[in-house]
Design a protein around this motif. Structure first.
Motif, PDB file in Angstrom:
ATOM      1  N   GLU A   1       0.758  -1.213   0.053  1.00 55.27           N
ATOM      2  CA  GLU A   1       0.087   0.006   0.038  1.00 55.27           C
ATOM      3  C   GLU A   1       0.927   1.225   0.228  1.00 55.27           C
ATOM      4  O   GLU A   1       0.596   2.284  -0.758  1.00 55.27           O
ATOM      5  CB  GLU A   1      -1.110   0.081   1.076  1.00 55.27           C
ATOM      6  CG  GLU A   1      -1.966   1.208   1.405  1.00 55.27           C
ATOM      7  CD  GLU A   1      -2.740   1.208   2.612  1.00 55.27           C
ATOM      8  OE1 GLU A   1      -3.591   2.209   2.679  1.00 55.27           O
ATOM      9  OE2 GLU A   1      -2.361   0.257   3.421  1.00 55.27           O
ATOM     10  N   GLU A   2       2.175   1.165   0.797  1.00 56.09           N
ATOM     11  CA  GLU A   2       2.757   2.476   0.788  1.00 56.09           C
ATOM     12  C   GLU A   2       3.801   2.629  -0.236  1.00 56.09           C
ATOM     13  O   GLU A   2       4.228   3.684  -0.400  1.00 56.09           O
ATOM     14  CB  GLU A   2       3.710   2.408   2.045  1.00 56.09           C
ATOM     15  CG  GLU A   2       2.819   2.448   3.268  1.00 56.09           C
ATOM     16  CD  GLU A   2       1.811   1.666   3.677  1.00 56.09           C
ATOM     17  OE1 GLU A   2       0.554   1.901   4.217  1.00 56.09           O
ATOM     18  OE2 GLU A   2       2.027   0.441   3.680  1.00 56.09           O
ATOM     19  N   PHE A   3       4.001   1.422  -1.025  1.00 56.52           N
ATOM     20  CA  PHE A   3       5.026   1.478  -2.112  1.00 56.52           C
ATOM     21  C   PHE A   3       4.359   0.890  -3.480  1.00 56.52           C
ATOM     22  O   PHE A   3       4.750  -0.118  -3.724  1.00 56.52           O
ATOM     23  CB  PHE A   3       6.329   0.913  -1.609  1.00 56.52           C
ATOM     24  CG  PHE A   3       7.076   1.508  -0.616  1.00 56.52           C
ATOM     25  CD1 PHE A   3       7.804   2.591  -0.780  1.00 56.52           C
ATOM     26  CD2 PHE A   3       6.906   1.147   0.935  1.00 56.52           C
ATOM     27  CE1 PHE A   3       8.563   3.057   0.447  1.00 56.52           C
ATOM     28  CE2 PHE A   3       7.324   1.481   1.841  1.00 56.52           C
ATOM     29  CZ  PHE A   3       8.355   2.832   1.491  1.00 56.52           C
ATOM     30  N   PRO A   4       3.410   1.670  -3.845  1.00 55.31           N
ATOM     31  CA  PRO A   4       2.662   1.111  -4.988  1.00 55.31           C
ATOM     32  C   PRO A   4       3.311   0.660  -6.368  1.00 55.31           C
ATOM     33  O   PRO A   4       3.009  -0.215  -7.236  1.00 55.31           O
ATOM     34  CB  PRO A   4       1.610   2.216  -5.442  1.00 55.31           C
ATOM     35  CG  PRO A   4       2.273   3.518  -4.891  1.00 55.31           C
ATOM     36  CD  PRO A   4       3.043   3.200  -3.789  1.00 55.31           C
ATOM     37  N   ASP A   5       4.818   1.150  -6.411  1.00 54.79           N
ATOM     38  CA  ASP A   5       5.451   0.791  -7.597  1.00 54.79           C
ATOM     39  C   ASP A   5       6.244  -0.207  -7.479  1.00 54.79           C
ATOM     40  O   ASP A   5       6.745  -0.910  -8.247  1.00 54.79           O
ATOM     41  CB  ASP A   5       6.700   1.870  -7.547  1.00 54.79           C
ATOM     42  CG  ASP A   5       5.936   3.296  -8.187  1.00 54.79           C
ATOM     43  OD1 ASP A   5       5.068   3.295  -8.904  1.00 54.79           O
ATOM     44  OD2 ASP A   5       6.456   4.256  -8.044  1.00 54.79           O
ATOM     45  N   LEU A   6       6.046  -1.012  -6.324  1.00 55.21           N
ATOM     46  CA  LEU A   6       6.623  -2.433  -6.239  1.00 55.21           C
ATOM     47  C   LEU A   6       5.712  -3.390  -6.958  1.00 55.21           C
ATOM     48  O   LEU A   6       4.640  -3.246  -6.820  1.00 55.21           O
ATOM     49  CB  LEU A   6       6.767  -2.919  -4.772  1.00 55.21           C
ATOM     50  CG  LEU A   6       7.464  -2.274  -3.783  1.00 55.21           C
ATOM     51  CD1 LEU A   6       7.196  -2.781  -2.245  1.00 55.21           C
ATOM     52  CD2 LEU A   6       8.871  -2.520  -3.971  1.00 55.21           C
ATOM     53  N   VAL A   7       6.525  -4.045  -7.539  1.00 58.31           N
ATOM     54  CA  VAL A   7       5.658  -5.289  -8.421  1.00 58.31           C
ATOM     55  C   VAL A   7       6.062  -6.746  -7.840  1.00 58.31           C
ATOM     56  O   VAL A   7       7.149  -7.141  -7.784  1.00 58.31           O
ATOM     57  CB  VAL A   7       6.236  -5.326 -10.070  1.00 58.31           C
ATOM     58  CG1 VAL A   7       5.669  -6.160 -10.838  1.00 58.31           C
ATOM     59  CG2 VAL A   7       6.050  -3.754 -10.609  1.00 58.31           C
TER      60      VAL A   7
ATOM     61  N   HIS B   1      -6.547  -0.181   6.366  1.00 60.37           N
ATOM     62  CA  HIS B   1      -5.465  -0.607   5.361  1.00 60.37           C
ATOM     63  C   HIS B   1      -5.980  -2.027   4.854  1.00 60.37           C
ATOM     64  O   HIS B   1      -5.706  -1.909   3.480  1.00 60.37           O
ATOM     65  CB  HIS B   1      -4.288  -1.190   6.352  1.00 60.37           C
ATOM     66  CG  HIS B   1      -3.204  -2.082   5.592  1.00 60.37           C
ATOM     67  ND1 HIS B   1      -2.260  -1.473   4.810  1.00 60.37           N
ATOM     68  CD2 HIS B   1      -2.997  -3.368   5.907  1.00 60.37           C
ATOM     69  CE1 HIS B   1      -1.439  -2.823   4.409  1.00 60.37           C
ATOM     70  NE2 HIS B   1      -1.836  -3.603   5.013  1.00 60.37           N
ATOM     71  N   ARG B   2      -6.675  -2.953   5.194  1.00 63.41           N
ATOM     72  CA  ARG B   2      -7.098  -3.927   4.590  1.00 63.41           C
ATOM     73  C   ARG B   2      -8.208  -3.561   3.492  1.00 63.41           C
ATOM     74  O   ARG B   2      -8.335  -3.987   2.278  1.00 63.41           O
ATOM     75  CB  ARG B   2      -7.976  -4.829   5.753  1.00 63.41           C
ATOM     76  CG  ARG B   2      -6.904  -5.681   6.365  1.00 63.41           C
ATOM     77  CD  ARG B   2      -7.689  -6.748   7.335  1.00 63.41           C
ATOM     78  NE  ARG B   2      -8.550  -7.701   6.549  1.00 63.41           N
ATOM     79  CZ  ARG B   2      -7.819  -8.644   6.197  1.00 63.41           C
ATOM     80  NH1 ARG B   2      -6.620  -8.925   6.280  1.00 63.41           N
ATOM     81  NH2 ARG B   2      -8.912  -9.685   5.550  1.00 63.41           N
ATOM     82  N   LYS B   3      -9.024  -2.552   3.973  1.00 63.92           N
ATOM     83  CA  LYS B   3     -10.096  -2.164   3.175  1.00 63.92           C
ATOM     84  C   LYS B   3      -9.504  -1.548   1.716  1.00 63.92           C
ATOM     85  O   LYS B   3      -9.908  -1.588   0.545  1.00 63.92           O
ATOM     86  CB  LYS B   3     -10.847  -0.911   3.674  1.00 63.92           C
ATOM     87  CG  LYS B   3     -11.910  -0.370   2.838  1.00 63.92           C
ATOM     88  CD  LYS B   3     -13.024   0.683   3.508  1.00 63.92           C
ATOM     89  CE  LYS B   3     -14.055   1.343   2.937  1.00 63.92           C
ATOM     90  NZ  LYS B   3     -14.872   2.342   3.615  1.00 63.92           N
ATOM     91  N   HIS B   4      -8.362  -0.807   1.930  1.00 66.79           N
ATOM     92  CA  HIS B   4      -7.542  -0.213   0.746  1.00 66.79           C
ATOM     93  C   HIS B   4      -7.065  -1.173  -0.208  1.00 66.79           C
ATOM     94  O   HIS B   4      -7.171  -1.110  -1.348  1.00 66.79           O
ATOM     95  CB  HIS B   4      -6.540   0.789   1.227  1.00 66.79           C
ATOM     96  CG  HIS B   4      -5.944   1.686   0.210  1.00 66.79           C
ATOM     97  ND1 HIS B   4      -4.716   2.069   0.077  1.00 66.79           N
ATOM     98  CD2 HIS B   4      -6.557   2.202  -1.066  1.00 66.79           C
ATOM     99  CE1 HIS B   4      -4.438   2.669  -0.859  1.00 66.79           C
ATOM    100  NE2 HIS B   4      -5.386   2.800  -1.742  1.00 66.79           N
TER     101      HIS B   4
END
Length: 301
Positions: free
Chosen positions: A244-250, A291-294
């Protein structure tokens, strides 16, 4: 034994010096020395070895210091409970958790807690060592396993899995592995085998190493692993709460992940009625739900 003399003894043992203890207690060095001598006489033993560089506890002194330390921590707990207001949340709260979870998940969310309780003073103790809550090394803990200590109230917050991630730039340069055998063409970034980590993560790393990565980078905490991944060094083993905090992680090798790792919040039974603990507990639970909802909205659950 005289409580006042024990208090002075504890201060001297903690400071290792009559002078420093006297400064802390607002007593003269001679007054402190007299109280220590009187305590030694009443016990019929020597509590300190005296030398030019300060004071060293004798074996008997160590035993007494252990006892006064336990007493001091119990008194701190009692003081905390007494000071907890029925309507307000204020004062110090010592929170312990792992370096990665505290740095990457908890700390960025604390603004919501401070917005609601601006007078709260939080001391984050980020380390892999499990602190002794009943002995007041901390007030509340968030750990990656169920606490084994007695007399703790515990609440399961969520579960975490370790997964493999890489940056987009790295994958564009090195290619995306389709199977575990493809790791022979990639660098694996992971926690060091001898570092403190959950057993599920250690097992996952061992399985990945069996496929003989081209090279490896090991770090003693997940924060370092994350930095390696974000800087395009390779494929890293990281906890899924980072997505969630690092959306660029694949995520790569999606069929491969660790077993579930439970995350627990715990605090001593004697702090059951603490307003500060309750405020922190409710805050963390609300953040976990958000967090889980997101993650569900992102399709990552």
């Amino acid at each position: 034994m005289d409580w006042d003399k024990l208090r002075i003894f504890h201060a001297v043992a903690d400071a290792g010096s009559l002078t420093h203890a006297g400064d802390k207690l607002n007593l003269s060095q001679s007054a402190v020395s007299r109280q220590i001598r009187a305590l030694e006489e009443s016990l019929g033993t020597t509590l300190f070895h005296r030398h030019a560089r300060g004071l060293i506890l004798t074996e008997q002194g160590e035993l007494l210091f252990d006892a006064t330390t336990a007493m001091a921590k119990r008194l701190e707990a009692a003081e905390a409970r007494i000071k907890d207001s029925e309507e307000e949340v204020f004062g110090h709260l010592r929170v312990t958790t792992t370096l990665a979870f505290g740095t990457l998940w908890l700390a960025p969310r604390l603004s919501a807690l401070y917005d609601k309780y601006p007078d709260l003073k939080i001391d984050l103790k980020l380390e892999e060592r499990v602190l002794d809550l009943p002995m007041r090394e901390a007030d509340v803990a968030i750990r990656m396993k169920e606490p084994s200590q007695a007399d703790l109230i515990r609440k399961r917050l969520m579960t975490v899995r370790l997964r493999a991630y890489a940056s987009r730039d790295y994958l564009e340069r090195a290619g995306t592995p389709e199977a575990l055998s493809d790791l022979s063409h990639h660098r694996l970034i992971s926690q060091s085998p001898d570092s403190s980590q959950v057993s599920a993560g250690a097992r996952m790393i061992q399985q990945l190493l069996q496929h003989e990565p081209q090279s490896t980078l090991t770090v003693n905490n997940y924060f370092g692993v994350l930095q390696g991944v974000l800087n395009d060094l390779g494929i890293g083993v990281l906890p899924d709460y980072l997505t969630e905090e690092f959306p660029d992680l694949v995520r790569v090798l999606p069929e491969f992940e660790s077993a579930e790792v439970p995350v627990f919040l715990a605090y001593p039974e004697e702090l059951r009625h603490s307003r500060r603990i309750a405020a922190f507990r409710d805050f963390v639970q609300d953040e976990v739900i958000a967090h889980r909802k997101h993650l569900k909205q992102l399709g990552k659950l």
